[in-house]
Design a protein around this motif. Sequence first.
Motif, mmCIF file in Angstrom:
data_model
loop_
_atom_site.group_PDB
_atom_site.id
_atom_site.type_symbol
_atom_site.label_atom_id
_atom_site.label_comp_id
_atom_site.label_asym_id
_atom_site.label_seq_id
_atom_site.Cartn_x
_atom_site.Cartn_y
_atom_site.Cartn_z
ATOM 1 N N ASP A 16 -14.271 15.087 26.642
ATOM 2 C CA ASP A 16 -13.304 16.241 26.924
ATOM 3 C C ASP A 16 -13.601 16.825 28.251
ATOM 4 O OD1 ASP A 16 -11.221 17.855 26.640
ATOM 5 O OD2 ASP A 16 -11.998 19.376 25.095
ATOM 6 N N TRP A 28 -17.540 18.432 32.065
ATOM 7 C CA TRP A 28 -17.146 17.446 31.269
ATOM 8 C C TRP A 28 -18.060 17.579 30.120
ATOM 9 C CZ3 TRP A 28 -21.056 13.880 30.888
ATOM 10 C CH2 TRP A 28 -21.789 13.849 32.009
ATOM 11 N N ASN A 50 -9.074 19.899 36.306
ATOM 12 C CA ASN A 50 -9.190 19.458 34.632
ATOM 13 C C ASN A 50 -9.060 17.802 34.616
ATOM 14 O OD1 ASN A 50 -9.518 20.345 31.809
ATOM 15 N ND2 ASN A 50 -7.615 19.096 31.667
ATOM 16 N N ASN A 51 -7.877 17.419 35.334
ATOM 17 C CA ASN A 51 -7.622 15.923 35.194
ATOM 18 C C ASN A 51 -9.147 15.084 35.585
ATOM 19 O OD1 ASN A 51 -5.462 15.815 34.097
ATOM 20 N ND2 ASN A 51 -4.337 15.421 36.066
ATOM 21 N N GLU A 54 -11.645 15.214 32.646
ATOM 22 C CA GLU A 54 -11.343 14.606 31.810
ATOM 23 C C GLU A 54 -11.760 12.848 31.994
ATOM 24 O OE1 GLU A 54 -10.190 15.148 28.758
ATOM 25 O OE2 GLU A 54 -9.319 16.942 28.972
ATOM 26 N N THR A 75 -9.993 10.673 23.099
ATOM 27 C CA THR A 75 -9.867 11.578 24.285
ATOM 28 C C THR A 75 -8.531 12.427 23.870
ATOM 29 O OG1 THR A 75 -9.175 11.950 26.670
ATOM 30 C CG2 THR A 75 -8.499 9.985 25.398
ATOM 31 N N ASP A 76 -8.430 13.645 24.314
ATOM 32 C CA ASP A 76 -7.414 14.523 23.824
ATOM 33 C C ASP A 76 -6.559 14.594 25.166
ATOM 34 O OD1 ASP A 76 -8.797 16.280 25.680
ATOM 35 O OD2 ASP A 76 -9.077 17.651 24.241
ATOM 36 N N SER A 77 -6.736 13.890 26.154
ATOM 37 C CA SER A 77 -6.131 13.772 27.660
ATOM 38 C C SER A 77 -5.159 12.571 27.524
ATOM 39 C CB SER A 77 -7.348 13.480 28.827
ATOM 40 O OG SER A 77 -6.425 13.336 29.834
ATOM 41 N N SER A 78 -3.849 12.828 27.561
ATOM 42 C CA SER A 78 -2.939 11.795 27.701
ATOM 43 C C SER A 78 -3.049 11.187 28.926
ATOM 44 C CB SER A 78 -1.380 12.318 27.290
ATOM 45 O OG SER A 78 -1.257 12.718 26.045
ATOM 46 N N TYR A 79 -3.436 12.014 30.127
ATOM 47 C CA TYR A 79 -3.377 11.546 31.427
ATOM 48 C C TYR A 79 -4.231 10.242 31.394
ATOM 49 C CZ TYR A 79 -5.152 11.844 36.355
ATOM 50 O OH TYR A 79 -5.258 11.460 37.474
ATOM 51 N N TRP A 126 -6.190 8.620 21.151
ATOM 52 C CA TRP A 126 -5.711 9.924 21.471
ATOM 53 C C TRP A 126 -6.013 10.789 20.440
ATOM 54 C CZ3 TRP A 126 -1.965 13.593 19.851
ATOM 55 C CH2 TRP A 126 -2.099 14.671 20.791
#
Length: 154
Positions: A16, A28, A50-51, A54, A75-79, A126
């Motif tokens: 995260d 991070w 933030n990206n 991540e 990861t909770d990051s779709s990116y 995800w």
Amino acid sequence: MPKTDENEDTAVIYTDGACSGNPGPGGWGVYLKWGDHEKELYGSEKATTNNRMELMAAIQALEALKRPLPVVLYTDSSYVRNGILTWMNGWKRNGWVNAKKEPVKNADLWRRLDEAAARHEVDWRWVKGHSGDSGNERADKLAVQGRDEAAGRR
């Protein structure tokens, strides 16, 4: 990418990132479990996004593994997940230029993540952030700790 069944030789990783402002102080966090071993990692940057945090979490997690392993990385990051599974091949094919013919943002970290992931068989999963998943909550807490240290709050 191939799916990996979780077993005793599979590293399970939660990552995260956190940021106050975008850009701003960021952190991070990584929670890693492999067999009976558990490890928590975190870090920070004073001025970031933030990206980037991540991405850094995933990079640090994969680089922390001492040998190639099957990995389930949450990861909770779709990116991050979309980037590694969907967009990266096109970026590499097009010389790290996106569909808008602009340089890929965070290309330095995407390249580093690509290299780190290549050492392992990674199943990118995800998970919804702040939904009660204990591994995600641990990674979030570590990312917030890093962010707070970068902001001088500790």
